[in-house]
Design an enzyme around this catalytic site. Structure first.
Site, PDB file in Angstrom:
ATOM      1  N   LYS A 114     -29.909 -50.710 122.890  1.00 57.03           N
ATOM      2  CA  LYS A 114     -29.087 -52.008 123.581  1.00 57.03           C
ATOM      3  C   LYS A 114     -30.692 -52.262 124.946  1.00 57.03           C
ATOM      4  O   LYS A 114     -31.190 -53.015 125.376  1.00 57.03           O
ATOM      5  CB  LYS A 114     -28.337 -51.816 125.443  1.00 57.03           C
ATOM      6  CG  LYS A 114     -27.256 -52.746 125.400  1.00 57.03           C
ATOM      7  CD  LYS A 114     -26.847 -52.821 126.986  1.00 57.03           C
ATOM      8  CE  LYS A 114     -27.566 -52.818 127.897  1.00 57.03           C
ATOM      9  NZ  LYS A 114     -27.565 -52.287 129.794  1.00 57.03           N
TER      10      LYS A 114
ATOM     11  N   ASP B 101     -23.731 -55.185 125.972  1.00 52.73           N
ATOM     12  CA  ASP B 101     -23.310 -54.037 127.633  1.00 52.73           C
ATOM     13  C   ASP B 101     -21.789 -53.902 127.499  1.00 52.73           C
ATOM     14  O   ASP B 101     -21.426 -54.661 126.546  1.00 52.73           O
ATOM     15  CB  ASP B 101     -23.790 -54.624 128.736  1.00 52.73           C
ATOM     16  CG  ASP B 101     -23.442 -56.117 129.242  1.00 52.73           C
ATOM     17  OD1 ASP B 101     -22.428 -55.890 128.771  1.00 52.73           O
ATOM     18  OD2 ASP B 101     -24.098 -56.086 130.247  1.00 52.73           O
TER      19      ASP B 101
END
Ligand code: SF4
Length: 208
Positions: free
Chosen positions: A121, A139
């Site tokens: 991420k 997220d």
């Protein structure tokens, strides 16, 4: 309503609500953005933005960062949480940037993911926000919204990323990832969301 139609409706609403979403983390370079994103793990952007001016006043390049000790870094970043691990990662990744990348932040996903403390991420955020390369960082907020909007099964973040990439045009990924985060924070909390007042689900339910 089909998935593609739901995606269009979501995007149209997000474009109205957040026409020009800005990167929420204060930074002045690719390196300071990378450090800010790393610090934002399990911490609010507001808290990170309070802390980073103090850190970057002491070290805003990898060269300056490795001159600090891990304890000195930890002392400054403590309010961000997980400070021991984050301080080690910041120091080690700065060293690695100097040794392997001439002190610059690399611009490929593989090289970014190989840096200490940098997961998929964080690497994806740097790819799109620093280098404007197509990526769709997912997220917990984006994962939650995609599931609630039935744009993804919500199995895991990797699947959500795959599903969202397939649904939205590549040119819109960077903007959408910020728009969904802003929307989730404002309207779509993990608990206590109000469907009747919601600018997205309200419309989705009417179309079902
Ligand atoms: S009603 Fe709104 S707040 Fe609730 S899940 Fe849908 S988008 Fe999120």
């Amino acid at each position: 309503m089909k998935k593609k139609e739901r995606a269009l409706l979501v995007q149209k609403t997000l474009n109205k609500l957040y026409p020009h979403p800005q990167i929420p983390l204060s930074h002045t370079s690719h390196y300071t953005l990378l450090i800010a994103v790393l610090l934002s793990a399990q911490c609010t952007d507001a808290r990170v933005n309070e802390i980073t001016p103090r850190l970057f006043a002491k070290a805003k390049t990898p060269e300056e960062m490795v001159k600090l000790t891990i304890s000195q870094i930890e002392e400054i970043i403590r309010p961000c949480g997980l400070s021991n691990n984050k301080a080690k990662a910041i120091w080690n990744l700065s060293k690695q940037l100097l040794e392997k990348h001439g002190g610059k932040v690399p611009s490929t996903l593989e090289e970014l993911e190989a840096l200490p403390g940098v997961g998929h991420k964080t690497a994806s955020v740097i790819m799109c926000q620093a280098f404007k390369k197509p990526a769709f960082p997912v997220d917990t907020h984006i994962h939650r919204c995609a599931k609630r909007w039935k744009l993804s099964s919500g199995k895991d973040v990797r699947q959500t990323e795959k599903d969202l990439k397939a649904l939205f045009p590549q040119k819109d990924w960077i903007k959408l990832h910020l728009q969904i985060i802003y929307f989730a924070r404002e309207y779509c909390p993990a608990r206590g969301h109000k469907t009747a007042e919601c600018p997205i689900c309200n419309q989705l339910l009417q179309g079902l």
